[in-house]
Design a protein around this motif. Structure first.
Motif, short mmCIF file in Angstrom:
data_model
loop_
_atom_site.label_atom_id
_atom_site.label_comp_id
_atom_site.label_asym_id
_atom_site.label_seq_id
_atom_site.Cartn_x
_atom_site.Cartn_y
_atom_site.Cartn_z
N ARG A 212 8.38 -5.79 3.14
CA ARG A 212 7.38 -4.88 3.72
C ARG A 212 6.12 -4.94 2.87
NH1 ARG A 212 8.75 0.43 3.15
NH2 ARG A 212 8.09 1.19 5.19
N GLY A 213 5.00 -5.10 3.52
CA GLY A 213 3.72 -5.07 2.84
C GLY A 213 3.03 -3.74 3.10
N ILE A 214 2.72 -2.97 2.04
CA ILE A 214 2.16 -1.62 2.20
C ILE A 214 0.85 -1.50 1.43
CG2 ILE A 214 2.57 0.85 1.93
CD1 ILE A 214 4.56 -0.46 3.81
N LYS A 215 -0.20 -1.03 2.12
CA LYS A 215 -1.48 -0.77 1.48
C LYS A 215 -1.45 0.60 0.78
CE LYS A 215 -4.25 -3.44 4.79
NZ LYS A 215 -5.37 -3.39 5.75
N LYS A 216 -2.20 0.72 -0.29
CA LYS A 216 -2.19 1.98 -1.04
C LYS A 216 -2.80 3.14 -0.25
CE LYS A 216 -6.34 0.54 -3.64
NZ LYS A 216 -6.83 0.23 -5.00
N THR A 217 -3.53 2.81 0.82
CA THR A 217 -4.12 3.85 1.67
C THR A 217 -3.24 4.21 2.87
OG1 THR A 217 -5.31 2.09 2.84
CG2 THR A 217 -6.49 3.24 1.07
N ASP A 218 -2.09 3.56 2.98
CA ASP A 218 -1.18 3.81 4.10
C ASP A 218 -0.31 5.03 3.78
OD1 ASP A 218 0.73 3.85 6.09
OD2 ASP A 218 1.29 1.74 5.90
N HIS A 219 -0.75 6.20 4.22
CA HIS A 219 -0.05 7.44 3.90
C HIS A 219 1.39 7.44 4.42
CE1 HIS A 219 -4.21 9.63 3.63
NE2 HIS A 219 -4.01 8.78 2.65
N PHE A 220 1.60 6.87 5.58
CA PHE A 220 2.95 6.86 6.14
C PHE A 220 3.85 5.90 5.35
CE2 PHE A 220 6.26 5.44 9.12
CZ PHE A 220 6.77 6.67 9.51
N GLY A 221 3.36 4.70 5.13
CA GLY A 221 4.18 3.71 4.43
C GLY A 221 4.52 4.10 3.01
N ASN A 222 3.59 4.82 2.35
CA ASN A 222 3.80 5.22 0.96
C ASN A 222 4.61 6.52 0.83
OD1 ASN A 222 2.27 3.14 -0.36
ND2 ASN A 222 0.41 4.13 0.38
N CYS A 223 4.80 7.23 1.94
CA CYS A 223 5.41 8.57 1.92
C CYS A 223 4.55 9.53 1.10
CB CYS A 223 6.82 8.55 1.31
SG CYS A 223 7.97 7.45 2.10
N TYR A 224 3.25 9.24 1.01
CA TYR A 224 2.39 10.02 0.13
C TYR A 224 1.05 10.24 0.82
CZ TYR A 224 -0.28 11.22 -4.10
OH TYR A 224 -1.07 11.83 -5.04
N LEU A 225 0.60 11.50 0.85
CA LEU A 225 -0.60 11.85 1.61
C LEU A 225 -1.89 11.54 0.85
CD1 LEU A 225 0.57 15.18 3.28
CD2 LEU A 225 0.52 12.87 4.23
N GLY A 226 -1.77 11.22 -0.45
CA GLY A 226 -2.94 10.78 -1.20
C GLY A 226 -3.02 9.26 -1.21
N THR A 227 -3.90 8.73 -2.04
CA THR A 227 -4.01 7.28 -2.19
C THR A 227 -3.05 6.82 -3.28
OG1 THR A 227 -6.32 7.29 -1.50
CG2 THR A 227 -5.55 5.36 -2.70
N TYR A 228 -2.19 5.88 -2.95
CA TYR A 228 -1.23 5.38 -3.93
C TYR A 228 -1.96 4.49 -4.94
CZ TYR A 228 3.11 3.46 -5.81
OH TYR A 228 4.12 3.10 -6.65
N THR A 229 -1.30 4.19 -6.03
CA THR A 229 -1.95 3.45 -7.12
C THR A 229 -2.04 1.94 -6.90
OG1 THR A 229 0.18 3.53 -8.24
CG2 THR A 229 -1.45 5.14 -8.92
N HIS A 230 -1.22 1.40 -5.99
CA HIS A 230 -1.19 -0.05 -5.82
C HIS A 230 -0.99 -0.43 -4.35
CE1 HIS A 230 -0.56 -0.49 -10.18
NE2 HIS A 230 0.41 0.42 -10.07
N ASP A 231 -1.52 -1.60 -3.98
CA ASP A 231 -1.02 -2.32 -2.81
C ASP A 231 0.24 -3.05 -3.28
OD1 ASP A 231 -3.19 -1.64 -1.14
OD2 ASP A 231 -4.39 -3.26 -2.02
N TYR A 232 1.26 -3.11 -2.44
CA TYR A 232 2.51 -3.69 -2.95
C TYR A 232 3.37 -4.32 -1.85
CZ TYR A 232 4.41 0.78 -1.29
OH TYR A 232 4.75 1.86 -0.51
N ILE A 233 4.32 -5.11 -2.32
CA ILE A 233 5.34 -5.73 -1.46
C ILE A 233 6.70 -5.18 -1.88
CG2 ILE A 233 6.52 -7.88 -0.84
CD1 ILE A 233 3.81 -7.82 0.37
N VAL A 234 7.50 -4.76 -0.90
CA VAL A 234 8.87 -4.29 -1.16
C VAL A 234 9.85 -5.36 -0.68
CG1 VAL A 234 10.59 -2.48 -0.76
CG2 VAL A 234 8.16 -1.93 -0.67
N MET A 235 10.81 -5.70 -1.54
CA MET A 235 11.85 -6.67 -1.16
C MET A 235 13.22 -6.07 -1.46
SD MET A 235 10.10 -10.28 -2.34
CE MET A 235 10.90 -11.26 -1.08
#
Length: 436
Positions: free
Chosen positions: A390-413
């Motif tokens: 899964r590729g998740i942007k740090k601004t993706d509130h749904f993907g991060n489970c976090y309503l703020g801006t996350y610290t990183h863009d990341y890949i989950v494996m």
């Protein structure tokens, strides 16, 4: 039950020799009926097919002299239908109770009762002394059954949901017509989690409003979302005397989760829901519900409307019989080793790319930060025939489970149960080519 008279057809010594072979062949099937627990060693497919055939032949649609004039008579047009359902065309349960024996389906009813007994023995092997049922519906709908039972037995009308960006449980709440109070996540380093004190405050507020809340916690999820602290939540639910349902979609395959469940069961846990496909390597469509409270399990079974397809339950039974406890424990061991390998390879890759191996506690999945669009990276992996990341942007509130801006863009494996070592190595190799 079967009594074939072969006396006099062949010499006595040959008769005895033949009976010896037949009895030896049928011994594992006989043991399933007699002991009603998961076998230590898996049973081969041909014997399982014979076992299922034997049971399905007990249903009334197989009776050549049956006069069938009802609207539900297991009539099928194609032979494929019968093959896909393993012969259990009547399905399981009755309109009032999922686990009730069905008069037209003696064999299917035995099959389902045996499945649940074997499932309970399987959990016992894993250290969980629970009551359990295999459900003919997947995780989200199984959660809805649990919530429906909580509403009926305890009058629950509001679900306290520590936020996890998973549509299935959110839809499960909506499906049963209950209101939801989301408890927001916070950020701690690389981890996203929900503070236990915030969950308790949400419970207090709902009680002050005159509502009867229950808690739907999340044990298994993708990082960077940490598992909910189900032990502390179970203690809180015990104090306030409110139901606690745990979404443990893939909790059975790793001791990290199992140990948390063992501790939580000492307090208030009404039911845990897991997936048959994520844990037992079945086709998708089945669930596992387990609890130390036999009465609540019964209430859950009463929440299912109508009969159900037997196929998802048969799939669960087949996996339990085919794998056996010994092979399953070996798969669990391999999963742990696979996760260790995934961590090592991703850690090495992060150093090469100038990224970061995210410090999040998860026994199944791992994250690596990336310096370009993670969604595009995941798409490129997909086009290279790598499925799952899964590729998740740090601004993706749904993907991060976090309503703020996350610290990183990341890949989950993931390194879930059943993954092959070569798949992990190949996927990281292809990811490296994309990033470098």
């Amino acid at each position: 039950m079967l009594d074939f008279n072969i006396e006099g057809l062949i010499p006595k010594n040959m008769e005895k020799r033949g009976e010896l072979v037949l009895n030896e062949y049928l011994k594992e099937i006989e043991d399933v009926f007699n002991h009603r627990k998961i076998p230590e060693n898996g049973i081969d497919d041909e014997k399982i097919k014979l076992f299922l055939k034997f049971l399905s032949m007990m249903d009334t649609d197989k009776d050549p002299k049956s006069v069938r004039i009802g609207e539900r008579e297991a009539r099928t047009y194609s032979k494929i239908h019968e093959e896909l359902s393993s012969g259990f065309c009547h399905g399981i349960g009755r309109s009032g109770n999922l686990v009730d024996p069905q008069p037209k389906a003696s064999g299917a009813s035995i099959m389902y009762a045996l499945t649940n007994k074997i499932l309970e023995s399987f959990f016992k092997q894993l250290g969980l002394n629970v009551h359990a049922i295999a459900t003919p519906i997947s995780t989200g709908m199984s959660i809805s059954l649990c919530l429906s039972a909580a509403r009926k037995k305890y009058g629950s009308n509001v679900v306290i949901y520590p936020y996890a960006s998973h549509k299935s449980p959110i839809k499960a709440v909506s499906f049963v017509g209950m209101n939801m109070r989301l408890v927001e996540t916070v950020l701690d380093g690389d981890c996203v989690y929900v503070p236990v004190e915030d969950i308790e405050n949400a419970i207090k507020k709902e009680i002050e409003l005159g509502n009867r809340p229950c808690v739907l916690s999340t044990l298994t999820f993708f990082p960077p979302r940490n598992s909910d602290d189900i032990v502390e939540i179970a203690k809180i639910c015990e104090i306030y005397d409110i139901p606690h349902i745990i979404n443990g979609a893939y909790a059975i395959q790793n001791n990290y989760y199992l140990e948390k469940l063992k501790k939580a069961f000492k307090y208030r846990v009404d039911a845990v829901v897991s997936s048959s496909d994520k844990n037992l390597l079945t086709p998708i469509g089945g669930g596992l519900i387990y609890s130390t409270d036999a009465e609540f399990i019964k209430e859950i079974s009463l929440s299912y409307p109508g009969r159900a397809s037997a196929t998802p339950v048969v799939n669960t039974l087949v996996s339990l019989l085919s794998m056996g406890s010994k092979n399953y424990l070996e798969l669990v061991k391999n999963q742990k080793n696979s996760k260790k390998l995934l961590d090592e390879l991703l850690n090495d890759l992060s150093k090469k790319t100038g990224g970061k191996f995210l410090d999040v506690e998860s026994p199944i999945a791992s994250c690596i930060s990336v310096n370009s669009d993670p969604v595009e990276i995941a798409a490129k992996l997909y086009n290279l025939r790598v499925t799952g990341p899964r590729g998740i942007k740090k601004t993706d509130h749904f993907g991060n489970c976090y309503l703020g801006t996350y610290t990183h863009d990341y890949i989950v494996m993931n390194a879930a149960i059943g993954v092959r070592t070569e798949d992990i190595v190949n996927s990281i190799s292809k990811l490296e080519k994309i990033l470098l």
